[in-house]
Design an enzyme around this catalytic site. Structure first.
Site, short mmCIF file in Angstrom:
data_model
loop_
_atom_site.label_atom_id
_atom_site.label_comp_id
_atom_site.label_asym_id
_atom_site.label_seq_id
_atom_site.Cartn_x
_atom_site.Cartn_y
_atom_site.Cartn_z
N SER A 145 -2.44 1.26 -6.60
CA SER A 145 -1.89 2.14 -7.60
C SER A 145 -0.41 2.47 -7.41
CB SER A 145 -2.69 3.45 -7.60
OG SER A 145 -2.52 4.13 -6.36
N SER A 167 -4.05 0.96 -2.13
CA SER A 167 -2.92 1.20 -3.03
C SER A 167 -1.54 1.03 -2.42
CB SER A 167 -3.03 2.59 -3.66
OG SER A 167 -3.96 2.54 -4.70
N LYS A 218 6.30 8.05 -4.90
CA LYS A 218 5.17 7.89 -5.82
C LYS A 218 4.95 9.25 -6.49
CE LYS A 218 0.33 6.31 -5.74
NZ LYS A 218 -0.73 5.72 -4.91
N1 GLN Z 1 -7.94 0.42 -5.93
C1 GLN Z 1 -8.64 1.55 -5.46
C2 GLN Z 1 -9.14 2.41 -6.58
O1 GLN Z 1 -8.87 2.09 -7.71
C3 GLN Z 1 -7.82 2.37 -4.52
C4 GLN Z 1 -6.65 2.99 -5.08
C5 GLN Z 1 -5.86 3.72 -4.04
O2 GLN Z 1 -5.76 3.28 -2.89
N2 GLN Z 1 -5.29 4.85 -4.46
O3 GLN Z 1 -9.79 3.38 -6.36
#
Ligand code: GLN
Length: 531
Positions: free
Chosen positions: A210, A234, A135
């Site tokens: 994400s 994410s 990532k």
């Molecule tokens: N979906 C969550 C957010 O938008 C978490 C994203 C993540 O785990 N990086 O904050």
């Protein structure tokens, strides 16, 4: 809160505090969107938290971060300043801080900035087994690392994150740097400044975020393993949307050193693969104590099934309003598999589930507003005008909810609700070994469908929040497909340091089912080149 409480002038003031400059259109949009999000947060006021202590950090101890004062290896001055935009006689040049700040150094208007697809550049040509995809939140020495944001476009780290080093030590070469929602802000993979990631099962659909690029390279078999991070879903959300297995570890089990920070009390680096068996192997490479991360821990992950009660809980709060009926049906079929394997399945109650999103979207933006404050375009990266819309929204939200006069209502309140969510889980784990739950309330949705309404996207994280806020581990695995052939995933959650147990449960499920073996037909639709 009434909608007009957050006036345009207030938004202007918050932007100033956050060192962001907004144009009139942005001002109008953020005024509306932040009011809607803050209205939603009012739900927290119905909980009496007078006697509940706040939780700012789930660890009750952090390692002593001091070390002997010995001279070690360090960057040369040349290396240290090599990423600066403006250098003068060996020093960074900053703007004049005694005058009204001007946003300088801007070379291109946002609309002129070229979209490129450098993310999938192949860096080596080794076979999928000897390589790993990272990532773009993980620092890779000598390889551009952007966190999915234009702010860091062109940034070349001088060191590796611990996770990347651990993979290298194990002989796995870095093959991809992978697209993601900028800074980890998102559940759909649409918030990357470099364009959305497409779902290889149906390219009209989101891949989940994400860690969107990471799941796609695993789903399409380009690598056996990819790294990802989970701050609130994410790893789990994109795994569920693309039929991949992912582990969101116990907070502190994997070093955050060299992982670009989103919300430091929640960030959990982890891995993705195509089976639980493989996942466990790769997880072992990265779960170790690291003296460079004060929150890194190393408890033993010894909790074996033999000592356990063989009781699994299903939280009734997860299966009520808001869950798609197909997702629910598929999930309940998965529960049956455990029943057949002689696990006792019982209802458990996590009564504060419905407050998880509001608490998370106060705590995480507060932490991200602080973490992203360092990006000033002086020592490395571009200036703050390069932040994308979601990052700006979160910086503004976090700045507001933690600003003088509002902390009690928002930040402190959310930290107390976090305690209640942790207590709910602790109570449940007194009775059950693990908790089964869906990952997402709905299957993958169309790209663009929800982008204008951030709150709708935030609500997707409802099932992810309990494990994240409590720093407990959760294993996401495939458990079926909808009639439209879209993957559905479930999560097996457990108490802190119960990863071994989660892997055993996951493997048992995968021995009895085939879902994780399905692969998408489409080829490499990771990136929308026409975006
Ligand atoms: N979906 C969550 C957010 O938008 C978490 C994203 C993540 O785990 N990086 O904050």
């Amino acid at each position: 809160m009434k909608k007009d409480i957050l006036s345009k002038d207030q938004i202007k003031h918050i932007a100033k505090l956050a060192n962001l400059s907004l144009d009139d259109k942005e001002l109008q949009i953020y005024t509306r969107q932040l009011a809607s999000v803050l209205n939603y947060m009012e739900i927290l006021q119905e909980v009496d938290t007078k006697h509940v202590p706040p939780t700012y950090q789930v660890l009750d101890r952090t390692t002593n971060i001091y070390r002997e004062d010995v001279v070690g290896e360090c960057f040369s001055q040349k290396e240290a300043i090599s990423q600066g935009k403006k250098i003068y006689e060996g020093f960074f040049t900053t703007r004049n801080v005694f005058e009204e700040a001007r946003v300088g150094n801007r070379t291109l208007e946002p609309s002129q900035r070229k979209v490129n697809d450098k993310y999938n550049a192949i860096l080596t040509t080794a076979d999928p087994k000897g390589v790993v995809g990272h990532k773009d939140l993980f620092m890779t020495k000598g390889i551009e690392t952007t966190a999915g944001s234009r702010v860091l476009e062109g940034y070349i780290p001088q060191y590796n994150s611990t996770v990347v080093s651990n993979f290298e030590k194990a002989g796995l070469k870095t093959k991809y740097k992978l697209n993601q929602d900028a800074w980890g802000h998102g559940s759909s993979g649409e918030n990357s400044d470099f364009g959305p990631t497409k779902n290889p099962w149906n390219t009209k659909k989101v891949a989940g975020g994400s860690s969107s690029g990471s799941v796609v390279v695993v789903a399409t078999g380009k690598v056996d393993v990819a790294t990802a991070t989970d701050t609130c879903g994410s790893i789990r959300m994109p795994s569920s949307y693309c039929n991949v297995c992912g582990i969101k570890p116990t907070y502190g089990a994997v070093s955050r050193y060299g992982v670009i920070a989103f919300a430091s009390s929640l960030d959990c680096p982890g891995v993705l693969s195509n089976s639980v068996e493989n996942l466990q192997k790769y997880f072992d490479l990265i779960s170790a104590k690291d003296s460079r991360d004060a929150t890194s821990q190393s408890e033993s992950r010894e909790k074996k099934m033999g000592k356990l009660k063989r009781i699994i809980g299903v939280p009734m709060e997860f299966l009520g309003e808001g869950i798609d009926s197909e997702v629910k049906k598929i999930f309940l079929k998965a529960v049956e598999i455990f029943k057949k394997a002689n696990y006792k399945i019982i209802d458990v109650s996590l009564p504060h589930t419905k407050y998880g999103i509001a608490a998370y979207y106060i705590l995480a933006p507060t932490e991200t507003a602080s973490n992203l404050a360092r990006y000033d375009g002086v020592r490395y990266g571009n200036d703050r005008s390069y932040f994308g819309p979601e990052a700006k929204r979160r910086i503004m939200l976090g700045t507001f909810v933690s600003s003088a006069g509002y902390t009690d209502r928002y930040y402190e309140k959310a930290a107390r609700i976090r305690t209640l969510i942790i207590r709910d889980l602790e109570k449940a784990y007194d009775i059950v070994d693990a908790i089964l739950a869906p990952v997402s309330p709905i299957p993958p949705f169309n790209i663009g469908e929800k982008v204008d309404d951030p709150l709708q996207l935030y609500l997707m994280d409802i099932y992810a929040a309990p494990a994240s806020l409590s720093g407990t581990p959760s294993l996401a695995i495939p458990c079926g497909f909808t009639k439209d052939e879209l993957p559905v995933g479930m999560q097996i959650m457990g108490p802190r340091w119960s990863e071994e147990m989660l892997f055993e449960l996951g493997e048992e499920y995968q021995k009895a089912t085939q879902w994780h073996k399905f692969r998408p037909n489409s080829k490499e639709m990771i990136y929308d080149k026409n975006w």
